[in-house]
Design a protein around this motif. Structure first.
Motif, mmCIF file in Angstrom:
data_model
loop_
_atom_site.group_PDB
_atom_site.id
_atom_site.type_symbol
_atom_site.label_atom_id
_atom_site.label_comp_id
_atom_site.label_asym_id
_atom_site.label_seq_id
_atom_site.Cartn_x
_atom_site.Cartn_y
_atom_site.Cartn_z
ATOM 1 N N ASP A 11 0.814 -1.221 0.000
ATOM 2 C CA ASP A 11 0.000 0.000 0.000
ATOM 3 C C ASP A 11 0.847 1.270 0.000
ATOM 4 N N TYR A 12 2.112 1.149 -0.329
ATOM 5 C CA TYR A 12 3.058 2.268 -0.445
ATOM 6 C C TYR A 12 3.422 2.921 0.887
ATOM 7 N N PHE A 146 12.406 7.459 12.446
ATOM 8 C CA PHE A 146 13.485 6.567 12.843
ATOM 9 C C PHE A 146 14.176 5.944 11.626
ATOM 10 N N LEU A 147 13.421 5.688 10.570
ATOM 11 C CA LEU A 147 14.035 5.193 9.336
ATOM 12 C C LEU A 147 14.971 6.250 8.759
ATOM 13 N N LYS A 148 14.579 7.524 8.864
ATOM 14 C CA LYS A 148 15.454 8.604 8.395
ATOM 15 C C LYS A 148 16.758 8.607 9.183
ATOM 16 N N GLY A 152 21.096 7.234 7.609
ATOM 17 C CA GLY A 152 22.285 8.071 7.438
ATOM 18 C C GLY A 152 21.997 9.106 6.375
ATOM 19 N N THR A 153 22.422 8.838 5.137
ATOM 20 C CA THR A 153 22.096 9.749 4.043
ATOM 21 C C THR A 153 20.770 9.321 3.433
ATOM 22 N N ILE A 154 19.935 10.302 3.155
ATOM 23 C CA ILE A 154 18.596 10.010 2.643
ATOM 24 C C ILE A 154 18.533 10.376 1.168
ATOM 25 N N ASP A 160 8.912 11.713 -0.228
ATOM 26 C CA ASP A 160 7.464 11.581 -0.367
ATOM 27 C C ASP A 160 6.900 10.448 0.483
ATOM 28 N N TYR A 161 7.707 9.435 0.741
ATOM 29 C CA TYR A 161 7.223 8.267 1.471
ATOM 30 C C TYR A 161 7.514 8.341 2.971
ATOM 31 N N LEU A 162 8.449 9.191 3.379
ATOM 32 C CA LEU A 162 8.806 9.280 4.799
ATOM 33 C C LEU A 162 8.225 10.507 5.489
#
Length: 163
Positions: A11-12, A146-148, A152-154, A160-162
């Motif tokens: 579901d993205y 937390f995923l960001k 480290g580098t994004i 758009d998804y975070l």
């Protein structure tokens, strides 16, 4: 090859990060589709494949969300491995904003990273009583946030998804 790939559910919604190798295997086995590419290619002897940046699983996977584990490392990661009183990055420890001796609990909103010097100066007092100011109020991180931090580098494609 230590670059991370954002994994989206059917579901993205963002569910995790994985290595480029793991993402390639999921793509090769048709268990995922590539949503965005990053710079570079993956090469075999006879073929070249685009390096994935974002993949989406073909089927929706029900992931029971237990929240982010409350651990020493995760608290320090949330606080960017800096003392939340003075900004130092040396001799870090955890500090209870409301001391345990006064009924303070070990929770996301009561624990923060502090250097040994500031933690000792604060003692069994609140930061206000000790004359210290907290740079960033402690709060429970979101999965996307937390995923960001973990990445480290994004990659620009991930925003758009975070958010």
């Amino acid at each position: 090859m230590d670059q991370k790939v954002l994994v989206l559910n059917g579901d993205y919604t963002a569910i995790t990060l994985c290595s480029v190798q793991k993402a390639f295997v999921l793509l090769f086995l048709d268990k995922a589709e590539m949503i965005a590419k990053s710079d570079g290619t993956l090469r075999t002897i006879s073929q070249a494949f685009p390096k994935p940046s974002i993949i989406r699983l073909q089927r929706y996977v029900r992931v029971p969300y237990k929240g982010i584990a409350l651990s020493r490392h995760n608290i320090m990661k949330r606080d960017h491995f800096e003392c939340q009183y003075c900004g130092s990055t040396k001799n870090l420890t955890l500090d209870h904003v409301l001391p345990r001796s006064r009924g303070g609990e070990s929770s996301w909103t009561n624990l923060l990273t502090a250097c040994a010097r500031c933690n000792h100066a604060k003692g069994h007092r609140t930061p206000h009583e000790a004359g210290l100011t907290v740079r960033q109020q402690p709060k429970k991180p979101t999965l996307a946030g937390f995923l960001k931090l973990s990445a480290g580098t994004i990659d620009q494609n991930w925003h758009d998804y975070l958010n």
